[in-house]
Design an enzyme around this catalytic site. Structure first.
Site, mmCIF file in Angstrom:
data_model
loop_
_atom_site.group_PDB
_atom_site.id
_atom_site.type_symbol
_atom_site.label_atom_id
_atom_site.label_comp_id
_atom_site.label_asym_id
_atom_site.label_seq_id
_atom_site.Cartn_x
_atom_site.Cartn_y
_atom_site.Cartn_z
ATOM 1 N N VAL A 88 0.819 -1.221 0.000
ATOM 2 C CA VAL A 88 0.000 0.000 0.000
ATOM 3 C C VAL A 88 0.853 1.271 0.000
ATOM 4 O O VAL A 88 0.387 2.332 0.400
ATOM 5 C CB VAL A 88 -1.011 0.000 1.177
ATOM 6 C CG1 VAL A 88 -2.032 -1.121 0.995
ATOM 7 C CG2 VAL A 88 -0.316 -0.129 2.529
ATOM 8 N N TYR B 14 4.309 5.320 5.233
ATOM 9 C CA TYR B 14 3.264 5.403 4.197
ATOM 10 C C TYR B 14 2.054 6.209 4.697
ATOM 11 O O TYR B 14 1.131 6.478 3.930
ATOM 12 C CB TYR B 14 2.780 4.000 3.771
ATOM 13 C CG TYR B 14 3.834 3.103 3.170
ATOM 14 C CD1 TYR B 14 5.104 3.585 2.819
ATOM 15 C CD2 TYR B 14 3.579 1.751 2.944
ATOM 16 C CE1 TYR B 14 6.069 2.744 2.284
ATOM 17 C CE2 TYR B 14 4.543 0.911 2.397
ATOM 18 C CZ TYR B 14 5.782 1.405 2.087
ATOM 19 O OH TYR B 14 6.731 0.569 1.552
ATOM 20 N N HIS C 90 13.029 0.086 8.039
ATOM 21 C CA HIS C 90 12.706 0.446 6.653
ATOM 22 C C HIS C 90 13.930 0.913 5.858
ATOM 23 O O HIS C 90 14.046 0.624 4.662
ATOM 24 C CB HIS C 90 11.655 1.572 6.703
ATOM 25 C CG HIS C 90 10.875 1.778 5.458
ATOM 26 N ND1 HIS C 90 9.639 2.381 5.461
ATOM 27 C CD2 HIS C 90 11.130 1.499 4.160
ATOM 28 C CE1 HIS C 90 9.169 2.448 4.230
ATOM 29 N NE2 HIS C 90 10.061 1.919 3.424
ATOM 30 N N SER D 154 15.041 -3.773 5.734
ATOM 31 C CA SER D 154 14.723 -3.357 4.372
ATOM 32 C C SER D 154 15.789 -2.384 3.882
ATOM 33 O O SER D 154 16.142 -1.438 4.607
ATOM 34 C CB SER D 154 13.337 -2.680 4.373
ATOM 35 O OG SER D 154 13.092 -2.101 3.128
ATOM 36 N N GLN E 162 13.990 -7.189 2.856
ATOM 37 C CA GLN E 162 13.150 -6.590 1.809
ATOM 38 C C GLN E 162 14.009 -5.599 1.022
ATOM 39 O O GLN E 162 14.534 -4.638 1.589
ATOM 40 C CB GLN E 162 11.923 -5.886 2.418
ATOM 41 C CG GLN E 162 10.983 -5.377 1.346
ATOM 42 C CD GLN E 162 9.723 -4.675 1.858
ATOM 43 O OE1 GLN E 162 9.471 -3.526 1.533
ATOM 44 N NE2 GLN E 162 8.927 -5.369 2.646
ATOM 45 N N PRO F 106 8.275 -4.856 -7.621
ATOM 46 C CA PRO F 106 8.269 -6.176 -8.271
ATOM 47 C C PRO F 106 7.888 -6.114 -9.740
ATOM 48 O O PRO F 106 8.319 -6.957 -10.528
ATOM 49 C CB PRO F 106 7.218 -6.958 -7.475
ATOM 50 C CG PRO F 106 6.317 -5.905 -6.895
ATOM 51 C CD PRO F 106 7.240 -4.751 -6.571
ATOM 52 N N LEU F 107 7.071 -5.083 -10.099
ATOM 53 C CA LEU F 107 6.667 -4.919 -11.504
ATOM 54 C C LEU F 107 7.349 -3.692 -12.114
ATOM 55 O O LEU F 107 6.921 -3.193 -13.158
ATOM 56 C CB LEU F 107 5.141 -4.768 -11.605
ATOM 57 C CG LEU F 107 4.307 -5.968 -11.147
ATOM 58 C CD1 LEU F 107 2.813 -5.631 -11.162
ATOM 59 C CD2 LEU F 107 4.575 -7.192 -12.036
ATOM 60 N N GLU G 105 -5.887 -10.141 -11.720
ATOM 61 C CA GLU G 105 -4.842 -10.604 -12.642
ATOM 62 C C GLU G 105 -3.573 -11.022 -11.879
ATOM 63 O O GLU G 105 -2.984 -12.067 -12.153
ATOM 64 C CB GLU G 105 -4.534 -9.451 -13.610
ATOM 65 C CG GLU G 105 -3.446 -9.730 -14.620
ATOM 66 C CD GLU G 105 -3.204 -8.501 -15.505
ATOM 67 O OE1 GLU G 105 -4.178 -7.794 -15.853
ATOM 68 O OE2 GLU G 105 -2.034 -8.261 -15.848
ATOM 69 N N ASN G 106 -3.192 -10.208 -10.890
ATOM 70 C CA ASN G 106 -1.935 -10.467 -10.187
ATOM 71 C C ASN G 106 -2.000 -11.717 -9.309
ATOM 72 O O ASN G 106 -0.966 -12.287 -8.952
ATOM 73 C CB ASN G 106 -1.536 -9.247 -9.353
ATOM 74 C CG ASN G 106 -1.199 -8.045 -10.220
ATOM 75 O OD1 ASN G 106 -1.047 -8.174 -11.441
ATOM 76 N ND2 ASN G 106 -1.097 -6.873 -9.625
HETATM 77 P P1 NAD Z 1 5.194 -2.172 -8.261
HETATM 78 O O1 NAD Z 1 6.318 -2.798 -8.996
HETATM 79 O O2 NAD Z 1 4.253 -2.997 -7.466
HETATM 80 O O3 NAD Z 1 4.430 -1.318 -9.328
HETATM 81 C C1 NAD Z 1 3.199 -0.712 -9.081
HETATM 82 C C2 NAD Z 1 2.695 -0.203 -10.434
HETATM 83 O O4 NAD Z 1 2.367 -1.327 -11.269
HETATM 84 C C3 NAD Z 1 1.449 0.644 -10.317
HETATM 85 O O5 NAD Z 1 1.595 1.718 -11.233
HETATM 86 C C4 NAD Z 1 0.342 -0.298 -10.773
HETATM 87 O O6 NAD Z 1 -0.711 0.390 -11.363
HETATM 88 C C5 NAD Z 1 1.058 -1.166 -11.762
HETATM 89 N N1 NAD Z 1 0.446 -2.506 -11.882
HETATM 90 C C6 NAD Z 1 0.051 -3.336 -10.878
HETATM 91 N N2 NAD Z 1 -0.446 -4.473 -11.376
HETATM 92 C C7 NAD Z 1 -0.362 -4.368 -12.728
HETATM 93 C C8 NAD Z 1 -0.718 -5.225 -13.795
HETATM 94 N N3 NAD Z 1 -1.253 -6.420 -13.584
HETATM 95 N N4 NAD Z 1 -0.489 -4.792 -15.060
HETATM 96 C C9 NAD Z 1 0.061 -3.593 -15.298
HETATM 97 N N5 NAD Z 1 0.426 -2.735 -14.322
HETATM 98 C C10 NAD Z 1 0.204 -3.121 -13.057
HETATM 99 O O7 NAD Z 1 5.896 -1.046 -7.339
HETATM 100 P P2 NAD Z 1 5.565 -0.433 -5.930
HETATM 101 O O8 NAD Z 1 4.125 -0.167 -5.817
HETATM 102 O O9 NAD Z 1 6.473 0.708 -5.699
HETATM 103 O O10 NAD Z 1 6.012 -1.581 -4.910
HETATM 104 C C11 NAD Z 1 5.169 -2.580 -4.391
HETATM 105 C C12 NAD Z 1 5.193 -2.575 -2.886
HETATM 106 O O11 NAD Z 1 6.534 -2.775 -2.418
HETATM 107 C C13 NAD Z 1 4.774 -1.265 -2.222
HETATM 108 O O12 NAD Z 1 3.386 -1.078 -2.105
HETATM 109 C C14 NAD Z 1 5.402 -1.403 -0.865
HETATM 110 O O13 NAD Z 1 4.613 -2.262 -0.049
HETATM 111 C C15 NAD Z 1 6.728 -2.087 -1.190
HETATM 112 N N6 NAD Z 1 7.858 -1.134 -1.330
HETATM 113 C C16 NAD Z 1 8.803 -1.102 -0.350
HETATM 114 C C17 NAD Z 1 9.879 -0.252 -0.461
HETATM 115 C C18 NAD Z 1 10.920 -0.221 0.626
HETATM 116 O O14 NAD Z 1 11.764 0.681 0.629
HETATM 117 N N7 NAD Z 1 10.915 -1.154 1.533
HETATM 118 C C19 NAD Z 1 10.018 0.589 -1.569
HETATM 119 C C20 NAD Z 1 9.037 0.536 -2.561
HETATM 120 C C21 NAD Z 1 7.967 -0.326 -2.432
#
Ligand code: NAD
Length: 285
Positions: free
Chosen positions: A19, A48, A106, A134, A156, A187-188, A239-240
């Site tokens: 989130v 967040y 974090h 992390s 993480q 991840p994406l 989808e995910n």
């Molecule tokens: P993400 O790689 O999950 O990308 C999110 C983007 O992908 C959004 O724009 C979303 O609309 C799009 N998306 C999601 N599903 C899709 C699909 N099926 N097809 C096409 N596009 C799609 O990147 P994120 O949101 O930055 O990271 C995920 C999670 O990781 C965060 O919510 C958080 O919990 C964690 N995070 C942690 C840190 C850290 O420093 N520890 C940093 C960044 C993120």
């Protein structure tokens, strides 16, 4: 839901819902939908500014707390031993929970060495079930390992097909952390069209009748990563999660792992301005 096992013997669902960047309003709208779709793992953080909304959405979902895996993270301002336990309590209060399944430091700045003792005390007190780090580079993980009586069970870091972290994983296994679970952020690719537009994912998607995002998520699962992609779209939520009915072949995994490697974000050695300035998270409503 497919799970891995943490060092404490408890399962951690491999695919969850993150989130980051979501307002409290978005969390209250989207998280119940995610839980109803079948997500049981939620990743949030003090920084967040949406822990209160996460707690509220979980309570209102009607799903039992013990059937969910909830992670939150402390920011460096909380790390010192004197501050850490009261800020863990504050986080639990915002979430309105007796415990979290996983608490992470974090960012790799500040007094994380003294704070680790408070994290261990929180495990012993039952407030936190597992603890981890992390964004910690190897030399800072080493500083924690020098004082740890409970080793970090989760690391993480950024992980995606452009930054597969094979070297980091191997280096931690060599330090005796071979049982640690790796969680991948971005991840994406954090919305980067270039990553999901890789021709290789379109090709594999055609073969398996899956989208590029599903191919990437399948790669994560087979790499042994835990991931929690963010989305505000019901369609993407479904989808995910629909990635458990096919498997990439070893040569296909190797082709993904042969993509050129570069991180989206290089974690600086010293605290960047946004970390130092981000000290008002305790005020969140
Ligand atoms: P993400 O790689 O999950 O990308 C999110 C983007 O992908 C959004 O724009 C979303 O609309 C799009 N998306 C999601 N599903 C899709 C699909 N099926 N097809 C096409 N596009 C799609 O990147 P994120 O949101 O930055 O990271 C995920 C999670 O990781 C965060 O919510 C958080 O919990 C964690 N995070 C942690 C840190 C850290 O420093 N520890 C940093 C960044 C993120």
């Amino acid at each position: 839901m497919q799970s891995l096992t943490l060092a404490n013997g408890r399962p951690i669902p491999q695919l969850g819902y993150g989130v980051y960047t979501m307002t409290s309003g978005e969390v209250e709208r989207c998280l119940p939908e995610a839980i109803a779709t079948g997500y049981t793992h939620i990743d949030t953080a003090n920084a967040y500014f949406n822990e209160v909304a996460v707690g509220r959405a979980i309570r209102e979902s009607g799903v039992r707390r013990e059937d969910l895996f909830v992670t939150t993270k402390l920011f460096p301002q909380s790390y010192s031993y004197e501050q850490c336990s009261s800020d863990i309590d504050a986080s639990l209060e915002r979430l309105d929970m007796d415990y979290v399944d996983l608490m992470l430091f974090h960012q790799p700045y500040g007094d994380y060495v003294s704070g680790w003792r408070a994290m261990e005390e929180a495990v012993r007190a039952g407030k936190v079930r597992a603890i981890g780090l992390s964004n910690f580079p190897l030399h800072k993980v080493d500083q924690i390992l020098e004082v740890a009586t409970i080793k970090p069970s989760v690391l993480q870091v950024e992980i995606n097909p452009y930054w597969n972290q094979h070297e980091y994983k191997a280096a931690l296994a060599a330090r005796g952390l071979e049982g640690a679970v790796f969680e991948g952020w971005y991840p994406l690719g954090h919305g980067d069209k270039g990553l999901l537009g890789e021709p290789l994912f379109a090709k594999l998607g055609e073969k398996y009748r899956k989208t590029p995002a599903q191919i990437v998520l399948r790669w994560h699962l087979q790499e042994g990563n835990v991931v929690f992609p963010t989305t505000r779209s019901v369609e993407h939520l479904r989808e995910n999660l629909d990635v458990f009915d096919f498997e990439l072949a070893p040569n296909e995994m190797a082709r993904v792992n042969a993509l050129p490697q570069r991180p989206y974000y290089v974690v600086p050695e010293d605290a960047p301005g946004f970390v130092l300035a981000h000290n008002d998270y305790r005020k969140q409503a």
